[in-house]
Design an enzyme around this catalytic site. Structure first.
Site, mmCIF file in Angstrom:
data_model
loop_
_atom_site.group_PDB
_atom_site.id
_atom_site.type_symbol
_atom_site.label_atom_id
_atom_site.label_comp_id
_atom_site.label_asym_id
_atom_site.label_seq_id
_atom_site.Cartn_x
_atom_site.Cartn_y
_atom_site.Cartn_z
ATOM 1 N N HIS A 144 -11.287 15.463 -5.618
ATOM 2 C CA HIS A 144 -10.715 16.602 -5.600
ATOM 3 C C HIS A 144 -11.509 17.370 -4.395
ATOM 4 O O HIS A 144 -12.742 17.126 -4.300
ATOM 5 C CB HIS A 144 -10.690 17.294 -6.862
ATOM 6 N N ASP B 171 -17.326 15.074 -12.431
ATOM 7 C CA ASP B 171 -16.000 15.903 -12.481
ATOM 8 C C ASP B 171 -15.055 15.685 -13.564
ATOM 9 O O ASP B 171 -14.231 14.741 -13.440
ATOM 10 C CB ASP B 171 -15.245 15.932 -11.119
ATOM 11 N N GLN C 176 -10.135 16.270 -15.439
ATOM 12 C CA GLN C 176 -8.797 15.588 -15.999
ATOM 13 C C GLN C 176 -9.319 14.929 -17.267
ATOM 14 O O GLN C 176 -8.547 14.358 -17.864
ATOM 15 C CB GLN C 176 -8.319 14.660 -14.751
ATOM 16 N N LYS D 197 -6.772 23.217 -18.275
ATOM 17 C CA LYS D 197 -6.204 21.908 -18.521
ATOM 18 C C LYS D 197 -6.343 21.312 -19.695
ATOM 19 O O LYS D 197 -5.731 20.279 -19.945
ATOM 20 C CB LYS D 197 -6.799 20.960 -17.203
ATOM 21 N N CYS E 68 -4.829 18.107 -3.492
ATOM 22 C CA CYS E 68 -6.256 18.690 -3.288
ATOM 23 C C CYS E 68 -7.016 17.361 -2.907
ATOM 24 O O CYS E 68 -8.164 17.476 -3.341
ATOM 25 C CB CYS E 68 -6.775 19.709 -3.969
HETATM 26 N N1 C6P Z 1 -6.798 19.767 -9.961
HETATM 27 C C1 C6P Z 1 -4.334 19.330 -9.860
HETATM 28 O O1 C6P Z 1 -2.937 19.783 -9.570
HETATM 29 P P1 C6P Z 1 -9.927 24.063 -11.006
HETATM 30 O O2 C6P Z 1 -8.937 24.419 -10.227
HETATM 31 O O3 C6P Z 1 -11.283 24.412 -10.753
HETATM 32 O O4 C6P Z 1 -9.603 24.406 -12.627
HETATM 33 O O5 C6P Z 1 -9.983 22.618 -11.129
HETATM 34 C C2 C6P Z 1 -10.410 21.649 -9.781
HETATM 35 C C3 C6P Z 1 -10.491 20.367 -9.934
HETATM 36 C C4 C6P Z 1 -11.403 19.539 -9.879
HETATM 37 N N2 C6P Z 1 -11.510 18.208 -10.014
HETATM 38 C C5 C6P Z 1 -10.326 17.584 -10.334
HETATM 39 C C6 C6P Z 1 -10.166 15.991 -10.633
HETATM 40 C C7 C6P Z 1 -9.015 18.092 -10.347
HETATM 41 O O6 C6P Z 1 -7.907 17.480 -10.691
HETATM 42 C C8 C6P Z 1 -9.115 19.492 -10.274
HETATM 43 C C9 C6P Z 1 -8.045 20.373 -10.351
HETATM 44 C C10 C6P Z 1 -5.534 20.269 -10.160
HETATM 45 O O7 C6P Z 1 -4.824 18.202 -9.433
HETATM 46 C C11 C6P Z 1 -5.274 21.569 -9.367
HETATM 47 S S1 C6P Z 1 -5.413 21.254 -7.738
#
Ligand code: C6P
Length: 410
Positions: free
Chosen positions: A123, A200, A203, A226, A365
């Site tokens: 990401h 990370d 998910q 999430k 992303c």
């Molecule tokens: N992915 C998706 O629709 P935030 O935005 O900080 O809560 O999470 C960022 C992030 C980091 N790593 C991974 C693997 C992610 O999937 C995400 C967030 C969302 O896939 C929004 S772009």
């Protein structure tokens, strides 16, 4: 014990909604999950009866708010398998947690020529902070590719991780491919050369049991929104001995020991990394989300997600002209990215929305991954414990209908 999505759905007022005259099918959980009544009520109850600033007052409300807030720190530590609550730093989300590592740990430790190793499926939150640092510090970001089955190429990782590697940073579960990285093995490879491992967990933490000790992680980042929590509350876990050596990320109130006109000294962990008034109500909502998920059981959630994704793969594979991404197997969670020949994924998402089905479309992303897989964009359905096979049937019917509709214009 399995879970019953039909019963659990009763906790989610929003799932009773209709969209475009059809019952909502919410398949955008990887972007943000829905919130159960228990989480919303915990935040309301906090605002109705306990709100005050934390760590500041001797008065009753402040003491209550502080106890509630710190109670969540203990819960999140337990949820992640961490022994020491002080090793949990509240952040807004995963993005902020990763930036904290980049600004504090990496900036104070890395030297020109040092390397950060990532994979082709990161990401952007696990790429851009390193790019910013690379420009400032002359460190290099090295990427490892995927195998044809869309799993990370561990042989290549083993080759790339070398004596200049200071950090390996990668996802626990991919937000596009749904695949789960073998983190314990990656930790071994990182530690063999004295590098640290940042995971990370955006998910993975909502969908499967996490034990940072068993994984061998050094840093683990999560987003509460999430995992049934509100937006604005996430966390970074880090090994306390590493955290203690790290300089502050933001400066201001609450993170200090002593302040003079010309200098300051800093508080111990975790306060050193929580400058200013935090998102108190959101953290309390995150605590209620952890309670909620633990009551269902993370094993049961993962099992349910896996059953749904297996069913969705089987049904969508039977449709012609549909490309599915990610591997099949037990190391696959409930995320399914796909494309339909000749239809832009944004049109797919719009057509599905007409049927009341919420999916995400775009690059997710993860632009380097899109290039690796030769796709400009993808549609993505992502499941959670409140989703059902019946909803997947509706997705498959809607995909088939969209394919027919667009074929008429081909
Ligand atoms: N992915 C998706 O629709 P935030 O935005 O900080 O809560 O999470 C960022 C992030 C980091 N790593 C991974 C693997 C992610 O999937 C995400 C967030 C969302 O896939 C929004 S772009």
């Amino acid at each position: 014990m399995g879970l019953d999505p039909h019963v659990l759905r009763g906790d989610f007022p929003i799932l009773r909604r209709e969209v475009n005259g059809k019952p909502l099918v919410y398949f955008d959980n990887a972007a943000s999950s829905q919130k159960p009544r228990q989480v919303i009520e915990a935040m309301t109850e906090y605002y109705f009866n306990h709100h005050a600033n934390v760590h500041r007052g001797a008065h009753t409300l402040s003491v209550e708010a502080t106890e509630m807030y710190e109670g969540v720190r203990r819960k999140v530590a337990r949820f992640l398998g961490a022994a020491d609550p002080a090793s949990v730093i509240f952040t807004r989300n995963t993005t902020e947690a990763m930036n904290l590592v980049a600004h504090s740990w990496a900036r104070s430790v890395l030297e020109p020529g040092d390397e950060i190793v990532v994979t082709a499926a990161e990401h952007h939150a696990n790429l851009v902070p390193w790019h910013l640092l690379a420009a400032e510090r002359g460190v290099a970001v090295r990427g490892v590719g995927l195998r044809p089955d869309h799993r990370v190429d561990l042989d290549e990782l083993e080759e790339v991780v070398g004596e200049r590697t200071r950090l390996v940073s990668t996802w626990h579960m991919s937000n596009v491919l749904g695949v789960i990285n073998p983190i314990a093995r990656i930790a071994e490879l990182a530690h063999r050369v004295g590098a640290l491992l940042l995971v990370d967990g955006a998910q993975a933490a909502p969908h499967l049991p996490v034990d940072v000790e068993a994984l061998g992680a050094d840093f683990y980042a999560i987003s509460g929104h999430k995992m049934c929590g509100p937006t604005g509350a996430g966390a970074l876990w880090a090994r306390p001995e590493i955290l203690r050596e790290m300089p502050p990320f933001l400066g201001g109130g609450e993170m200090i020991r002593k302040v003079f006109l010309d200098s300051s000294t800093y508080a111990d962990i975790p306060m050193r990394f929580e400058a200013g008034t935090p998102n108190i109500a959101e953290v309390i909502g995150l605590g209620a989300a952890v309670d909620y998920l633990e009551t269902i059981g993370l094993d049961a959630i993962f099992e349910h997600d896996q059953a749904l994704v297996r069913y969705a793969l089987e049904r969508l594979q039977a449709l012609q002209g549909v490309t599915l991404y990610g591997p099949e197997g037990d190391d696959r969670g409930g995320i399914l990215a796909f494309n339909i020949d000749g239809i832009h994924p944004h049109d797919v998402a719009t057509a599905l929305d007409q049927e009341g089905i919420a999916v995400r479309a775009g690059h997710h992303c993860a632009q380097p991954l899109m290039r690796t897989l030769n796709a400009q964009a993808m549609a993505r359905a992502s499941f959670y414990f409140y989703n059902t096979e019946g909803e997947i049937d509706r997705l498959v019917d809607a995909v088939a209908k969209a394919r027919e509709f667009f074929a008429a214009f081909a």
